[in-house]
Design a protein around this motif. Structure first.
Motif, mmCIF file in Angstrom:
data_model
loop_
_atom_site.group_PDB
_atom_site.id
_atom_site.type_symbol
_atom_site.label_atom_id
_atom_site.label_comp_id
_atom_site.label_asym_id
_atom_site.label_seq_id
_atom_site.Cartn_x
_atom_site.Cartn_y
_atom_site.Cartn_z
ATOM 1 N N UNK A 158 8.451 58.245 24.670
ATOM 2 C CA UNK A 158 7.920 57.238 23.759
ATOM 3 C C UNK A 158 6.617 57.768 23.154
ATOM 4 N N UNK A 159 6.205 57.232 22.021
ATOM 5 C CA UNK A 159 4.972 57.714 21.393
ATOM 6 C C UNK A 159 3.749 57.545 22.298
ATOM 7 N N UNK B 70 14.916 48.031 24.079
ATOM 8 C CA UNK B 70 14.496 49.255 24.754
ATOM 9 C C UNK B 70 13.887 50.192 23.718
ATOM 10 N N UNK B 71 13.295 51.254 24.210
ATOM 11 C CA UNK B 71 12.701 52.252 23.325
ATOM 12 C C UNK B 71 13.804 52.973 22.563
ATOM 13 N N UNK C 173 19.283 57.410 27.187
ATOM 14 C CA UNK C 173 19.957 57.090 28.446
ATOM 15 C C UNK C 173 20.043 55.578 28.652
ATOM 16 N N UNK C 174 18.998 54.852 28.265
ATOM 17 C CA UNK C 174 18.998 53.389 28.424
ATOM 18 C C UNK C 174 19.994 52.757 27.455
ATOM 19 N N UNK C 175 20.026 53.227 26.228
ATOM 20 C CA UNK C 175 20.967 52.702 25.242
ATOM 21 C C UNK C 175 22.398 52.924 25.722
ATOM 22 N N UNK C 176 22.690 54.113 26.204
ATOM 23 C CA UNK C 176 24.041 54.430 26.701
ATOM 24 C C UNK C 176 24.394 53.561 27.914
ATOM 25 N N UNK C 177 23.423 53.301 28.762
ATOM 26 C CA UNK C 177 23.647 52.442 29.935
ATOM 27 C C UNK C 177 24.147 51.073 29.495
ATOM 28 N N UNK D 11 7.363 47.454 18.482
ATOM 29 C CA UNK D 11 8.498 47.058 17.645
ATOM 30 C C UNK D 11 8.970 48.243 16.806
ATOM 31 N N UNK D 12 8.020 48.990 16.251
ATOM 32 C CA UNK D 12 8.360 50.132 15.396
ATOM 33 C C UNK D 12 9.190 51.187 16.123
ATOM 34 N N UNK D 13 9.058 51.260 17.441
ATOM 35 C CA UNK D 13 9.728 52.313 18.215
ATOM 36 C C UNK D 13 10.795 51.772 19.158
ATOM 37 N N UNK D 14 11.235 50.527 18.922
ATOM 38 C CA UNK D 14 12.212 49.892 19.804
ATOM 39 C C UNK D 14 13.469 49.497 19.053
#
Length: 162
Positions: free
Chosen positions: A28-29, A112-113, A118-122, A151-154
């Motif tokens: 993440x940034x 999620x970020x 990995x979180x998105x795929x989960x 919000x910009x990075x999620x």
């Protein structure tokens, strides 16, 4: 074993969250990363916002946490983390299935970020669908109380019921 946890269990929950969040470091940034990733005051605020936290306990040790929050017309999945040494072994899946069963008649969203692939795929494994960025931003602004830089990075995923 899955149990509900309260704010009196904050130190155990924080241990899991901050250990697991190390995976986000350098993903993440920098302007979104902080030490600790979740301070005590933030977790206590989460409880005040009405998040119910559940945990997976193995051998009297909390190894995974996941919360949900009923807000407006949706249920948000919040703060899903598993201790680093237990990731990929099914405890997060067990917790998510438990919360899905408890909320089977609700519209379920999870944020999620964007770069946490990995979180998105989960979540996609469980029938969640990734919203386009414009819709994600709209949902994040409507249902979450998070800073604009987050919000910009999620992104937001939604459970699609069949």
């Amino acid at each position: 074993m899955i149990n509900e946890f309260t704010k009196s269990d904050y130190s155990e929950i924080l241990h899991v969250v901050n250990d697991a969040a190390e995976r986000y470091r350098n993903v993440i940034p920098d302007n979104c990363w902080k030490e600790p990733y979740m301070p005590e005051s933030e977790l206590l605020d989460v409880f005040e916002e009405g998040v119910k936290m559940f945990g997976y306990v193995q051998g009297n040790k909390l190894i995974s946490v996941m919360g949900f929050q009923e807000t407006m017309d949706v249920v948000l999945i919040r703060h899903a983390y598993t201790l680093t040494e237990h990731q990929g072994k099914g405890t997060g899946s067990t917790l998510l299935k438990y919360l899905l069963d408890r909320n089977k008649d609700s519209r379920l969203l999870v944020g999620t970020w964007r770069d946490a692939e990995w979180a998105i795929k989960f979540y996609e494994k469980f029938g969640f669908v990734l919203h386009e960025k414009k819709e994600s931003n709209s949902l994040l602004e409507k249902y979450w109380n998070i800073p604009q830089k987050q919000i910009e990075h999620s992104v937001v995923l939604e459970k699609i019921r069949v």
